[in-house]
Write an enzyme that holds these catalytic residues in place. Structure first.
Site, PDB file in Angstrom:
ATOM      1  N   HIS A 174       0.838  -1.201   0.000  1.00  0.00           N
ATOM      2  CA  HIS A 174       0.000   0.000   0.000  1.00  0.00           C
ATOM      3  C   HIS A 174       0.867   1.242   0.000  1.00  0.00           C
ATOM      4  O   HIS A 174       1.973   1.248   0.545  1.00  0.00           O
ATOM      5  CB  HIS A 174      -0.953   0.029   1.192  1.00  0.00           C
ATOM      6  N   HIS A 224       0.687   5.062   1.347  1.00  0.00           N
ATOM      7  CA  HIS A 224      -0.018   6.048   2.165  1.00  0.00           C
ATOM      8  C   HIS A 224      -0.029   7.370   1.395  1.00  0.00           C
ATOM      9  O   HIS A 224       1.015   7.794   0.864  1.00  0.00           O
ATOM     10  CB  HIS A 224       0.721   6.308   3.480  1.00  0.00           C
TER      11      HIS A 224
HETATM   12  P1  5GP Z   1       1.732   0.148   7.399  1.00  0.00           P
HETATM   13  O1  5GP Z   1       2.064   0.261   8.867  1.00  0.00           O
HETATM   14  O2  5GP Z   1       1.689  -1.306   6.975  1.00  0.00           O
HETATM   15  O3  5GP Z   1       2.569   0.984   6.500  1.00  0.00           O
HETATM   16  O4  5GP Z   1       0.279   0.737   7.238  1.00  0.00           O
HETATM   17  C1  5GP Z   1      -0.884   0.049   7.541  1.00  0.00           C
HETATM   18  C2  5GP Z   1      -1.981   1.074   7.702  1.00  0.00           C
HETATM   19  O5  5GP Z   1      -3.219   0.390   7.672  1.00  0.00           O
HETATM   20  C3  5GP Z   1      -1.927   1.827   9.018  1.00  0.00           C
HETATM   21  O6  5GP Z   1      -1.819   3.233   8.773  1.00  0.00           O
HETATM   22  C4  5GP Z   1      -3.226   1.469   9.710  1.00  0.00           C
HETATM   23  O7  5GP Z   1      -3.815   2.550  10.397  1.00  0.00           O
HETATM   24  C5  5GP Z   1      -4.101   1.031   8.555  1.00  0.00           C
HETATM   25  N1  5GP Z   1      -5.111   0.048   8.929  1.00  0.00           N
HETATM   26  C6  5GP Z   1      -4.920  -1.059   9.725  1.00  0.00           C
HETATM   27  N2  5GP Z   1      -6.065  -1.740   9.816  1.00  0.00           N
HETATM   28  C7  5GP Z   1      -6.999  -1.066   9.078  1.00  0.00           C
HETATM   29  C8  5GP Z   1      -8.386  -1.304   8.799  1.00  0.00           C
HETATM   30  O8  5GP Z   1      -9.005  -2.273   9.242  1.00  0.00           O
HETATM   31  N3  5GP Z   1      -9.012  -0.403   8.000  1.00  0.00           N
HETATM   32  C9  5GP Z   1      -8.359   0.689   7.492  1.00  0.00           C
HETATM   33  N4  5GP Z   1      -9.069   1.510   6.721  1.00  0.00           N
HETATM   34  N5  5GP Z   1      -7.062   0.931   7.722  1.00  0.00           N
HETATM   35  C10 5GP Z   1      -6.381   0.065   8.508  1.00  0.00           C
END
Ligand code: 5GP
Ligand code: ZN
Length: 141
Positions: free
Chosen positions: A100, A102
């Site tokens: 993903h 951001h």
């Molecule tokens: P990472 O830490 O992998 O770069 O980002 C994962 C992102 O997914 C985090 O910013 C977190 O807030 C978001 N996230 C985790 N679980 C969920 C969810 O169930 N729904 C949504 N919309 N975002 C989520």
């Protein structure tokens, strides 16, 4: 699609999300823990674990979707800038192992923006920088 993947569930609609955009290849939705007003995520519909694994066509599609959304969101939300961020690997802060990007609108008004730089930028050692750069050049072949 993998059964255990949260973002595959969001793409499939079995896990609820606030969708902001969708096309044949990508899906974009609001982050549930927003670092700023408008923080959202863009994912490929096809599962890839991370930056190392994602095929070039999906990476290009996600990046272009993120740019399109950022260009609309920044003026619409009154943001002053935007960060695109990808975390690859647990030690690089990745917590959901479906690639993903951001999209994080940024604001002068800190009541809308909770992000800060995670390090204090200080000059590095010039020789060490050059030596590390040479290692990367060698790895590229
Ligand atoms: P990472 O830490 O992998 O770069 O980002 C994962 C992102 O997914 C985090 O910013 C977190 O807030 C978001 N996230 C985790 N679980 C969920 C969810 O169930 N729904 C949504 N919309 N975002 C989520
Ligand atoms: Zn997935």
């Amino acid at each position: 699609m993998t059964d255990q993947c949260l973002f595959c569930g969001i793409v499939a609609g079995t896990v609820p999300s606030v969708k902001v955009a969708e096309d044949e290849t990508t899906y974009a939705f609001m982050d549930i823990n927003p670092g700023s007003d408008g923080h959202l995520l863009v994912v490929p519909k096809r599962h890839s674990k991370d930056l190392m694994e994602i095929p070039a066509d999906d990476l290009a599609a996600v990046t272009l979707a993120a740019q399109r959304i950022a260009k609309a969101a920044v003026p619409a939300l009154g943001a002053d800038g935007v960060n695109l961020l990808n975390c690859c690997g647990a030690d690089a802060w990745q917590t959901v192992f479906h690639f993903h990007l951001h999209v994080i609108p940024r604001y002068v008004d800190k009541s809308r923006d909770r992000l800060g730089l995670p390090w204090v930028p200080t000059p590095g050692d010039a020789e060490a920088i050059a030596a590390t750069g040479a290692k990367v050049v060698a790895a590229l072949g």
